[in-house]
Design a protein around this motif. Sequence first.
Motif, mmCIF file in Angstrom:
data_model
loop_
_atom_site.group_PDB
_atom_site.id
_atom_site.type_symbol
_atom_site.label_atom_id
_atom_site.label_comp_id
_atom_site.label_asym_id
_atom_site.label_seq_id
_atom_site.Cartn_x
_atom_site.Cartn_y
_atom_site.Cartn_z
ATOM 1 N N ARG A 136 -30.694 -13.428 -31.607
ATOM 2 C CA ARG A 136 -31.101 -14.729 -31.084
ATOM 3 C C ARG A 136 -30.749 -15.840 -32.066
ATOM 4 O O ARG A 136 -30.253 -16.893 -31.667
ATOM 5 C CB ARG A 136 -32.604 -14.723 -30.810
ATOM 6 C CG ARG A 136 -33.110 -16.022 -30.256
ATOM 7 C CD ARG A 136 -34.407 -15.781 -29.518
ATOM 8 N NE ARG A 136 -34.874 -16.979 -28.857
ATOM 9 C CZ ARG A 136 -34.737 -17.179 -27.557
ATOM 10 N NH1 ARG A 136 -34.121 -16.312 -26.816
ATOM 11 N NH2 ARG A 136 -35.225 -18.255 -27.001
ATOM 12 N N PRO A 170 -30.356 -15.217 -24.808
ATOM 13 C CA PRO A 170 -30.907 -13.857 -24.729
ATOM 14 C C PRO A 170 -29.799 -12.815 -24.877
ATOM 15 O O PRO A 170 -28.745 -12.941 -24.260
ATOM 16 C CB PRO A 170 -31.522 -13.796 -23.333
ATOM 17 C CG PRO A 170 -31.574 -15.174 -22.834
ATOM 18 C CD PRO A 170 -30.619 -15.995 -23.601
ATOM 19 N N ALA A 171 -30.067 -11.820 -25.686
ATOM 20 C CA ALA A 171 -29.041 -10.829 -25.978
ATOM 21 C C ALA A 171 -28.941 -9.829 -24.837
ATOM 22 O O ALA A 171 -29.940 -9.375 -24.303
ATOM 23 C CB ALA A 171 -29.383 -10.102 -27.264
ATOM 24 N N TYR A 221 -36.169 2.628 -22.980
ATOM 25 C CA TYR A 221 -34.849 1.990 -22.971
ATOM 26 C C TYR A 221 -34.272 1.936 -24.388
ATOM 27 O O TYR A 221 -33.115 2.265 -24.607
ATOM 28 C CB TYR A 221 -34.960 0.583 -22.390
ATOM 29 C CG TYR A 221 -33.661 -0.165 -22.393
ATOM 30 C CD1 TYR A 221 -32.654 0.155 -21.493
ATOM 31 C CD2 TYR A 221 -33.420 -1.173 -23.322
ATOM 32 C CE1 TYR A 221 -31.453 -0.520 -21.505
ATOM 33 C CE2 TYR A 221 -32.223 -1.850 -23.328
ATOM 34 C CZ TYR A 221 -31.238 -1.524 -22.422
ATOM 35 O OH TYR A 221 -30.051 -2.193 -22.443
ATOM 36 N N LEU A 279 -30.707 -12.061 -15.240
ATOM 37 C CA LEU A 279 -31.533 -13.167 -15.740
ATOM 38 C C LEU A 279 -31.893 -14.118 -14.603
ATOM 39 O O LEU A 279 -33.016 -14.606 -14.514
ATOM 40 C CB LEU A 279 -30.790 -13.939 -16.822
ATOM 41 C CG LEU A 279 -31.043 -13.503 -18.254
ATOM 42 C CD1 LEU A 279 -30.301 -14.410 -19.202
ATOM 43 C CD2 LEU A 279 -32.533 -13.523 -18.573
ATOM 44 N N ILE A 320 -34.768 -20.284 -21.556
ATOM 45 C CA ILE A 320 -35.008 -18.921 -21.094
ATOM 46 C C ILE A 320 -36.014 -18.303 -22.064
ATOM 47 O O ILE A 320 -35.820 -18.325 -23.274
ATOM 48 C CB ILE A 320 -33.683 -18.133 -21.066
ATOM 49 C CG1 ILE A 320 -32.834 -18.639 -19.910
ATOM 50 C CG2 ILE A 320 -33.960 -16.648 -20.912
ATOM 51 C CD1 ILE A 320 -31.471 -18.053 -19.839
ATOM 52 N N THR A 321 -37.089 -17.794 -21.485
ATOM 53 C CA THR A 321 -38.180 -17.379 -22.373
ATOM 54 C C THR A 321 -37.939 -16.021 -23.003
ATOM 55 O O THR A 321 -38.404 -15.746 -24.090
ATOM 56 C CB THR A 321 -39.500 -17.323 -21.603
ATOM 57 O OG1 THR A 321 -39.276 -16.540 -20.427
ATOM 58 C CG2 THR A 321 -39.972 -18.705 -21.211
ATOM 59 N N THR A 322 -37.230 -15.162 -22.273
ATOM 60 C CA THR A 322 -37.100 -13.802 -22.781
ATOM 61 C C THR A 322 -36.189 -13.766 -24.005
ATOM 62 O O THR A 322 -35.226 -14.528 -24.087
ATOM 63 C CB THR A 322 -36.590 -12.853 -21.691
ATOM 64 O OG1 THR A 322 -36.318 -11.604 -22.273
ATOM 65 C CG2 THR A 322 -35.325 -13.367 -21.062
ATOM 66 N N LEU A 323 -36.546 -12.869 -24.889
ATOM 67 C CA LEU A 323 -35.776 -12.723 -26.124
ATOM 68 C C LEU A 323 -34.489 -11.980 -25.829
ATOM 69 O O LEU A 323 -33.475 -12.183 -26.470
ATOM 70 C CB LEU A 323 -36.623 -11.938 -27.129
ATOM 71 C CG LEU A 323 -36.031 -11.640 -28.485
ATOM 72 C CD1 LEU A 323 -35.763 -12.931 -29.219
ATOM 73 C CD2 LEU A 323 -36.988 -10.786 -29.282
ATOM 74 N N GLN A 324 -34.560 -11.113 -24.838
ATOM 75 C CA GLN A 324 -33.393 -10.279 -24.571
ATOM 76 C C GLN A 324 -33.239 -10.098 -23.069
ATOM 77 O O GLN A 324 -34.188 -10.242 -22.327
ATOM 78 C CB GLN A 324 -33.554 -8.928 -25.260
ATOM 79 C CG GLN A 324 -34.929 -8.316 -25.169
ATOM 80 C CD GLN A 324 -35.095 -7.389 -24.002
ATOM 81 O OE1 GLN A 324 -34.166 -7.098 -23.283
ATOM 82 N NE2 GLN A 324 -36.303 -6.924 -23.805
ATOM 83 N N ALA A 325 -32.034 -9.771 -22.676
ATOM 84 C CA ALA A 325 -31.782 -9.598 -21.255
ATOM 85 C C ALA A 325 -31.288 -8.192 -20.986
ATOM 86 O O ALA A 325 -30.607 -7.944 -20.016
ATOM 87 C CB ALA A 325 -30.744 -10.605 -20.794
ATOM 88 N N SER A 326 -31.626 -7.277 -21.852
ATOM 89 C CA SER A 326 -31.089 -5.929 -21.673
ATOM 90 C C SER A 326 -32.088 -5.004 -20.990
ATOM 91 O O SER A 326 -31.701 -4.041 -20.368
ATOM 92 C CB SER A 326 -30.660 -5.350 -23.006
ATOM 93 O OG SER A 326 -31.702 -5.427 -23.914
#
Lengths: 500, 215
Positions: free
Chosen positions: A296, A302-303, A347, B30, B42-48
């Motif tokens: 980040r 977002p990653a 995950y 997303l 975008i609030t989420t830290l990750q989109a995985s």
Amino acid sequence: MAAKPVRKGIHVDHSELLCKKGCGYYGNPAWHGYCSKCWREEYSKARHRQIKEDRELAERLQKEEEAAYASSSSSSTTTTSRPIAFSKFEEKKTQEKARKVNTVKKFFTTSKTPSKRSMLLCCPNNFTMVRQHSVESSQAAGEFQEFLKLLRKPAAQDILKRCRACIEGIAVFILLPMFSFQPFNNFAFAGSLPEQVEKTMDNVEKYIMTRLYKHVFCPESTEDEKKDLAIQKRIRALHWVTPQMLGVPINESSPQVIDMVEKAITDIIEMDSKRVPQDKLACITRCSKHIFNALRVSQNEPASADDFLPTLIHVVIRANPPRLQSNLQYITRFCHPNRLMTGEAGYYFTNLCCAVAFIEKLDAQSLSLTEEEFDRYMSGNASPRRPTQEPSSLVDELSACPVLAPLHTNLLDLQELEKQQCQLESNAADLDRALVAWDGSVAQEVANVARKLPPKVQASISSFPLLLAEVAASPSGPLDSEVEDSITLPPPLLPQPAGS
Amino acid sequence: MAGGQGTGRSFSFKVVLLGEGCVGKTSVVLRYCENKFNERHITTLQASFLTKKLNIGGKRVNLAIWDTAGQERFHALGPIYYRDSNGAILVYDITDEDSFQKVKNWVKELRKMLGNEICLCIVGNKTDLEADRHVSVQEAEEYAESVGAQHFHTSAKLDRGIEEVFLDLCKRMLEVAQVESSRADGTSRHGTARRGVQIVDDEPQGQGGSGGCCS
């Protein structure tokens, strides 16, 4: 192609599914890839011999251990006091159950469980492994009993009974899967909230796995240890892999990112020190979160998995976590499958498995290198960090080493600071001089002005010694001028009656 | 572990997102979970790994959406990701013929490894770039039908068609789960056993097929 799954789950390679002997039946990894029949034929002789040897070994170990135990207990009383009351109780229980265990053993040997070690453990005179609990085990036992106190009584007793039976069972049959929690639903737990059941299961898992850790982690009947060593060696050989080759999108020069990568590395190494599958999973999750934080900071969005997986691989290569394969296998075998398959932790765990599979199979193509380059790097004859020629400049060499690079920039920063400090000092001296000069000029100015001022004003600013001295030098001057001034002034106005 | 476990009236499904890098897998998910596209907040830290709770016909559904690394070098890791998943969303870029070929490879592989128990959605993303289209609508739809998958066109940028993809997939996964649970009443372990056999039958072809795709 299909990556050979790291874990032996439902989907295994075709070759692994068929019996190795080629009889056409399906084999089982637990039977070293043979079908049940072939396995029995193949191993019955070897096993009998093994049993004999194991028993001899066990007896010898037993004697040695007893001797050691006797000497340690005679030399210091502190060690003998360690096994707490609960452990002693366990010991008694274990002996009680010894006969039962033996009957269960017979049952399982006919079903060909390949745990040679189980035989060793079954020897009725070998109870040392169960008897001497580690600090963690005692602690877990205490915690578990505390937890059970919170539950309803019949349920608690039932659970404790089951857990103990289970521990004894599993200690004997290492490959036995975790005992089923299903009975809880219709046994003592009828009518309980799902959350409570969940919590109970967590605690049961914690207790059982802490107690059994020594026996079920990296058991001798599997090849986990061999795999551990193989992956460790492999990662060590891959030390030269740079983040650029993996396509890691993090900015390695930022101290914040470096800090987070370090934290991720610490977490993944810490995994080995935990005993409970949940705790191990939590370590993986923490490690992943740190990676996401690093991403980040580097990317400001977002990653996705496209970024995460390479970074995780990079972290694993840098960390080279101890007993990695054993830990993965342990989690696969003993973690609650629901949690492993659907949750967020699952995950991350899957990603870690992917990372390990990738590292195992990594070749020149997957790093976008030529075969020759890859071979040279692997053999240690060359390093991508150090070009074959002499480094053309200091900066080149420094940029190659991730640790020295920030050091170098820090040094440069310090030099810059020093220069600025010198500049500042000379400026300060200039200012000082200017101030002195200005001081003098102001005093001069004041003196000049004061000379033209009336004596009353002069008296009021008597604090100026310079002025005083001047006044003292010519006491009559100002007075005279005052007299002259009063002469030149027009006569004062006189009041006149208004009506004249 | 046939997935789709339902405790009472709620189901949890695992859905994997597959597709080449840069086709917009992350943007699609997303947009679906956060209804954001390429925005700062975008609030989420990750989109995985993202989750979404749905209610379909009174049945509660928990979706766990697993993103996968799309780079070619990670292709071989696919089986580790998609094992035990109930559904797969295969994303391609309508302006990129190559990414559609990748989808075909994935479909082949998934059908071989997991059989018909996995529900497939083929998604042509970036319809906002219709002018640059390189994958014909007819070809894509015919292909999807031939492999028993649903085909959708989406635009994560304009928020078109994304809700439908997930809704349709959920409905189909629910059907499969219900059929499975009714069948599993008698012989619960039979389903998994059959699934294993299916892998054995097709594994050699799988190796051949993907060897071709990697070249």
